[in-house]
Design an enzyme around this catalytic site. Structure first.
Site, mmCIF file in Angstrom:
data_model
loop_
_atom_site.group_PDB
_atom_site.id
_atom_site.type_symbol
_atom_site.label_atom_id
_atom_site.label_comp_id
_atom_site.label_asym_id
_atom_site.label_seq_id
_atom_site.Cartn_x
_atom_site.Cartn_y
_atom_site.Cartn_z
ATOM 1 N N PHE A 28 -1.570 8.168 4.277
ATOM 2 C CA PHE A 28 -2.361 8.808 5.342
ATOM 3 C C PHE A 28 -3.590 9.524 4.798
ATOM 4 O O PHE A 28 -3.803 10.712 5.050
ATOM 5 C CB PHE A 28 -1.516 9.809 6.153
ATOM 6 C CG PHE A 28 -0.467 9.211 7.043
ATOM 7 C CD1 PHE A 28 -0.397 7.851 7.263
ATOM 8 C CD2 PHE A 28 0.461 10.025 7.684
ATOM 9 C CE1 PHE A 28 0.583 7.298 8.083
ATOM 10 C CE2 PHE A 28 1.435 9.494 8.523
ATOM 11 C CZ PHE A 28 1.502 8.139 8.708
ATOM 12 N N ASN A 55 6.085 -1.584 11.279
ATOM 13 C CA ASN A 55 5.267 -1.107 10.165
ATOM 14 C C ASN A 55 5.612 -1.900 8.892
ATOM 15 O O ASN A 55 6.382 -2.861 8.942
ATOM 16 C CB ASN A 55 5.508 0.391 9.982
ATOM 17 C CG ASN A 55 4.245 1.123 9.561
ATOM 18 O OD1 ASN A 55 3.548 0.664 8.641
ATOM 19 N ND2 ASN A 55 3.943 2.239 10.194
ATOM 20 N N LYS A 99 5.747 3.397 17.140
ATOM 21 C CA LYS A 99 5.688 2.356 16.101
ATOM 22 C C LYS A 99 6.827 2.550 15.113
ATOM 23 O O LYS A 99 6.951 3.608 14.503
ATOM 24 C CB LYS A 99 4.340 2.408 15.370
ATOM 25 C CG LYS A 99 4.202 1.290 14.326
ATOM 26 C CD LYS A 99 2.775 1.127 13.868
ATOM 27 C CE LYS A 99 2.663 0.048 12.807
ATOM 28 N NZ LYS A 99 1.282 -0.141 12.352
ATOM 29 N N ASN A 122 0.838 -1.200 0.000
ATOM 30 C CA ASN A 122 0.000 0.000 0.000
ATOM 31 C C ASN A 122 0.869 1.244 0.000
ATOM 32 O O ASN A 122 1.962 1.268 0.552
ATOM 33 C CB ASN A 122 -0.979 -0.018 1.185
ATOM 34 C CG ASN A 122 -0.428 0.671 2.423
ATOM 35 O OD1 ASN A 122 -0.477 1.905 2.538
ATOM 36 N ND2 ASN A 122 0.137 -0.101 3.341
ATOM 37 N N ASN A 177 5.093 6.054 3.433
ATOM 38 C CA ASN A 177 4.389 6.767 2.361
ATOM 39 C C ASN A 177 4.229 8.264 2.584
ATOM 40 O O ASN A 177 3.524 8.923 1.826
ATOM 41 C CB ASN A 177 3.019 6.117 2.143
ATOM 42 C CG ASN A 177 3.149 4.652 1.765
ATOM 43 O OD1 ASN A 177 3.924 4.316 0.867
ATOM 44 N ND2 ASN A 177 2.440 3.778 2.447
ATOM 45 N N THR A 178 4.848 8.792 3.621
ATOM 46 C CA THR A 178 4.847 10.241 3.839
ATOM 47 C C THR A 178 6.304 10.693 3.837
ATOM 48 O O THR A 178 7.076 10.272 4.701
ATOM 49 C CB THR A 178 4.160 10.597 5.178
ATOM 50 O OG1 THR A 178 2.782 10.230 5.084
ATOM 51 C CG2 THR A 178 4.254 12.088 5.476
ATOM 52 N N SER A 233 5.611 5.045 8.796
ATOM 53 C CA SER A 233 4.964 4.808 7.509
ATOM 54 C C SER A 233 5.929 5.203 6.397
ATOM 55 O O SER A 233 6.571 6.243 6.474
ATOM 56 C CB SER A 233 3.692 5.627 7.375
ATOM 57 O OG SER A 233 3.300 5.649 6.010
HETATM 58 C C1 FMN Z 1 -3.726 -1.173 3.596
HETATM 59 C C2 FMN Z 1 -2.852 -0.915 4.793
HETATM 60 C C3 FMN Z 1 -2.903 0.336 5.421
HETATM 61 C C4 FMN Z 1 -2.101 0.587 6.534
HETATM 62 N N1 FMN Z 1 -2.178 1.807 7.150
HETATM 63 C C5 FMN Z 1 -1.447 2.031 8.274
HETATM 64 C C6 FMN Z 1 -1.567 3.262 8.967
HETATM 65 O O1 FMN Z 1 -2.343 4.136 8.622
HETATM 66 N N2 FMN Z 1 -0.771 3.439 10.065
HETATM 67 C C7 FMN Z 1 0.092 2.497 10.519
HETATM 68 O O2 FMN Z 1 0.785 2.705 11.532
HETATM 69 N N3 FMN Z 1 0.202 1.300 9.888
HETATM 70 C C8 FMN Z 1 -0.542 1.055 8.792
HETATM 71 N N4 FMN Z 1 -0.441 -0.157 8.160
HETATM 72 C C9 FMN Z 1 0.520 -1.147 8.675
HETATM 73 C C10 FMN Z 1 -0.124 -2.170 9.605
HETATM 74 O O3 FMN Z 1 -0.642 -1.549 10.759
HETATM 75 C C11 FMN Z 1 0.919 -3.236 10.027
HETATM 76 O O4 FMN Z 1 1.962 -2.602 10.748
HETATM 77 C C12 FMN Z 1 1.524 -3.970 8.834
HETATM 78 O O5 FMN Z 1 0.582 -4.125 7.803
HETATM 79 C C13 FMN Z 1 2.080 -5.326 9.212
HETATM 80 O O6 FMN Z 1 1.069 -6.188 9.693
HETATM 81 P P1 FMN Z 1 0.324 -7.281 8.741
HETATM 82 O O7 FMN Z 1 1.415 -8.016 7.999
HETATM 83 O O8 FMN Z 1 -0.456 -8.146 9.678
HETATM 84 O O9 FMN Z 1 -0.557 -6.503 7.836
HETATM 85 C C14 FMN Z 1 -1.231 -0.423 7.029
HETATM 86 C C15 FMN Z 1 -1.216 -1.675 6.403
HETATM 87 C C16 FMN Z 1 -2.001 -1.926 5.296
HETATM 88 C C17 FMN Z 1 -1.957 -3.285 4.657
#
Ligand code: FMN
Length: 340
Positions: A92, A220, A191, A88, A153-154, A151
């Site tokens: 934000f 993350n 985080k 992704n 992406n910022t 993140s």
């Molecule tokens: C579509 C998507 C959006 C995410 N948005 C955020 C976010 O806004 N803030 C954040 O701290 N992590 C975000 N994450 C990261 C997740 O919170 C997590 O740290 C990461 O996906 C690893 O866990 P997973 O493998 O179980 O998905 C996002 C992940 C995905 C897939």
């Protein structure tokens, strides 16, 4: 569409109570089980109670930025189905603090542990000021605050993980939290990203311990692209999550647990899709775990399954509680290895 359906009340509810061995007390809060929903699913705090109804022990809403912002142009989320992964680059997308805080205030004290993940606006002139605003508004409304400096992406966000930046940022946030919530303030968690050099990891651990932060969330999404990805979307820019993130995020968790001598509770996240995965993170040093990507592929049945499997693994190894298993695989310099 899922969020809309859940907000309209079309949500499964887990009926069975959690086994007592899964209960955990942490940060003066009692959780029925250690399996949480990671940030990014309910970015605007629209459905925290519906997600608690899935059987999660806690739910993290956000990332919430002070002002509403649209995020990056679409397409910006890609399913790597063959790899059980997602990339992704949402950037934000957020309805902003006012909208999220209104919803959380309306929710009131319904029970269930809800945390808020805070970030900064892309075009802000005051990075730290944006996080301060998040703490000020949300501290009275949630059970914990997650400071997202990871993140991918910022632009520039991950620079806030540098030692001097972390020290300054956390000091300001602890001050803001005390002003907003003089009594029983919510814990402040940092985080972090999986893409840190060995030196950055050591620096960060030292800064985290000295700063007074209450815990870490590891990790993350990653900018790395493991060579064995097979999906056609593997080279899309953005953060990779899901199965390929399990090994690197668990290795980082183990390292952060060791570097902080087990003194900071850690939420382990990255690639969890089974009770065995959750158990590995707990044994590596996680007190709680979170997931997101596996839910996309497995659906809501995943949560009760993970809890059943985790309870069985604890019982198999003679642990009567989660807490007893935390860090069982860790070799802290000052302690005897577990079982000896
Ligand atoms: C579509 C998507 C959006 C995410 N948005 C955020 C976010 O806004 N803030 C954040 O701290 N992590 C975000 N994450 C990261 C997740 O919170 C997590 O740290 C990461 O996906 C690893 O866990 P997973 O493998 O179980 O998905 C996002 C992940 C995905 C897939």
């Amino acid at each position: 569409m899922t969020i809309r359906a859940l907000a309209a009340g079309l949500a499964p509810r887990q009926a069975e109570a959690d086994p007592p061995s899964l209960a955990i007390r942490l940060w003066r809060r009692s959780l029925p089980n250690p399996v949480g929903l990671a940030a990014g699913f309910d970015k605007d705090a629209e459905v925290p109670d519906a997600m608690l109804g899935f059987g999660f022990g806690f739910v993290e809403v956000g990332t919430i930025t002070p002002l509403a912002q649209p995020g990056n142009p679409k397409p910006r989320v890609f399913r790597l189905a063959e790899d059980r992964a997602v990339i992704n680059r949402l950037g934000f997308n957020s309805a902003g603090l006012a909208a999220a805080s209104r919803r959380l205030a309306q929710r009131g004290d319904r029970g269930g542990i809800v945390g808020a993940n805070i970030g900064k606006n892309r075009d802000t002139h005051d990075d730290i000021g944006d996080y301060v605003e998040g703490v000020r508004v949300l501290a009275p409304l949630v059970d914990y605050l997650a400071v997202n400096v990871s993140s991918p992406n910022t632009p520039g966000l991950r620079d806030l993980q540098r030692k001097s930046a972390v020290t300054r940022l956390i000091a300001r946030l602890i001050e803001a939290r005390a002003a907003a919530m003089p009594r029983d303030p919510p814990p402040l968690l940092l985080k972090i990203a999986p893409d840190l050099t060995a030196e950055e990891r050591a620096d960060l651990a030292e800064a985290a311990l000295a700063s007074g932060v209450d815990g870490l969330i590891v990790a993350n999404t990653t900018l790395a692209r493991p060579a064995n990805l097979i999906s056609r979307f593997a080279h899309e820019p953005g953060g990779l999550s899901g199965a390929p993130l399990f090994a690197p995020s668990t290795a980082l968790l183990a390292e952060m647990y060791r570097l902080t001598s087990g003194k900071l509770p850690i939420i382990g996240v990255g690639g969890i899709a089974s009770g065995a995965d959750a158990y590995r993170k707990i044994r590596a040093g996680a007190s709680l775990v979170q997931l997101y990507t596996a839910l996309i592929y497995e659906g809501p049945g995943l949560v009760p399954r993970i809890k059943r499997e985790l309870a069985a693994l604890l019982a198999r190894d003679g642990f009567t509680s989660i807490t007893a298993a935390v860090g069982a695989d860790a070799h802290l310099p000052s302690t005897t290895p577990h079982g000896l």
